[in-house]
Design an enzyme around this catalytic site. Structure first.
Site, PDB file in Angstrom:
ATOM      1  N   THR A 171     -22.242 127.951  28.126  1.00  0.00           N
ATOM      2  CA  THR A 171     -22.018 128.138  26.687  1.00  0.00           C
ATOM      3  C   THR A 171     -21.528 126.805  26.144  1.00  0.00           C
ATOM      4  O   THR A 171     -20.412 126.377  26.419  1.00  0.00           O
ATOM      5  CB  THR A 171     -20.991 129.244  26.423  1.00  0.00           C
ATOM      6  N   LYS A 231     -25.527 132.693  21.181  1.00  0.00           N
ATOM      7  CA  LYS A 231     -24.308 132.944  21.962  1.00  0.00           C
ATOM      8  C   LYS A 231     -23.071 132.857  21.078  1.00  0.00           C
ATOM      9  O   LYS A 231     -22.114 133.611  21.256  1.00  0.00           O
ATOM     10  CB  LYS A 231     -24.200 131.957  23.126  1.00  0.00           C
ATOM     11  N   LYS A 257     -12.645 127.673  23.952  1.00  0.00           N
ATOM     12  CA  LYS A 257     -13.701 126.675  23.779  1.00  0.00           C
ATOM     13  C   LYS A 257     -14.856 127.241  22.965  1.00  0.00           C
ATOM     14  O   LYS A 257     -15.360 126.616  22.028  1.00  0.00           O
ATOM     15  CB  LYS A 257     -14.172 126.197  25.155  1.00  0.00           C
TER      16      LYS A 257
END
Length: 294
Positions: free
Chosen positions: A97, A172, A240
């Site tokens: 990701t 995502k 993150k």
């Protein structure tokens, strides 16, 4: 003949994905910064390489699933990175990701070298990886996607091409935005139900059968009740992801208030020493020891 596969990153997700590839009788060469995390895979038949460049030399399709965008950069562009040895015969697939910008950078670099590349982040956590039921969100060219799709299907229940390079990463981010909301709702549901002296197991059984049902409630709430905070997905990695989502939203002039709040709460959790716990540890903002008050 089956393509030889290289796999860089054998952490929580990568470990199980490689096991599925080995079960399907693929020849797999692995690399991980901490070699001990690949020991069991080597015992199961995976080959070891000492760098991403060496993995690439020994493979035709290379998958990466590492921690942060900076780790992706190092894996591909570093002194011993993938691009040191990649040629036109290779297909590169980044399942980390990461940022849509970096996905496009990888694609453009690969295009200049005649190399095919996909961005393909996954969702489903440790259980999805173990059970082969991940969701794969792919960005890139349709011809490349069709070549890799049968391999994706070995460890996923759903895989779709979302669009051009970077589209997998954008999808995502949309996924993580939704998860941020459901994780907050799940935690507050438990806190409220416990304060109201309800039986939490009965509450979960009841609301999980109605319109409140969601993945976080089904998979993470039972772990919280068992005081299991092992990481199917690390707090530090979720922070993150939420930062990437908010940065991308800002580029599109969007204000995502609930996502901003979720990021702040998870940052508070990390500052309290729980960055290496699973994301279900968000409950510790209310139950500091991860335990109910009663």
């Amino acid at each position: 003949m089956k393509k030889t596969i290289g796999f860089i990153g054998t952490g929580v997700m990568g470990f199980s994905i490689v096991k599925h590839l080995l079960t399907a009788d693929y020849t797999v060469t692995v690399y991980n910064r901490t070699k001990s995390k690949a020991d069991e895979l080597i015992r199961l038949g995976a080959n070891w390489a000492d760098s991403p460049a060496e993995v690439t030399e020994k493979s035709e399709i290379i998958f990466t699933i590492v921690g942060y965008p900076k780790d992706v950069e190092e894996s591909y562009f570093g002194e011993n990175g993938i691009f040191k040895t990649a040629t036109e015969k290779h297909i590169l697939v980044d399942m980390t990701t990461s940022t849509p910008t970096l996905a496009k950078k990888l694609y453009n670099e690969a295009q200049q070298r005649g190399i095919e590349v996909l961005d393909a982040p996954v969702s489903g956590g440790d259980l999805g990886a173990k059970n082969g039921t991940l969701t794969v969100m792919v960005g890139g060219d349709v011809n490349t996607y069709e070549k890799v799709k049968p391999i994706f299907e070995l460890f996923s229940a759903k895989v779709n091409l979302q669009g051009e390079a970077g589209s997998g990463q954008h999808t995502k981010m949309a996924n993580q935005i939704m998860i941020a909301g459901t994780m907050m709702g799940m935690a507050e549901l438990l806190v409220y139900a416990e304060a109201a002296n309800l039986d939490l197991e009965k509450v979960l059984d009841t609301v999980g059968g109605g319109s409140a049902q969601n993945w976080s409630l089904s998979n993470y709430a039972p772990r919280i009740i068992k005081e299991d905070f092992t990481a199917g997905f690390f707090v530090k990695h979720f922070i993150k992801d939420l930062k990437i989502a908010l940065d991308e939203a800002e580029k599109m002039s969007l204000d995502l208030a609930s996502t901003r709040l979720a990021k702040q709460l998870y940052e508070d959790l990390a500052q309290n020493g729980f960055e290496n716990d699973g994301t279900q540890a968000i409950i510790k903002l209310w139950w500091p020891e991860g335990k109910r008050s009663r």
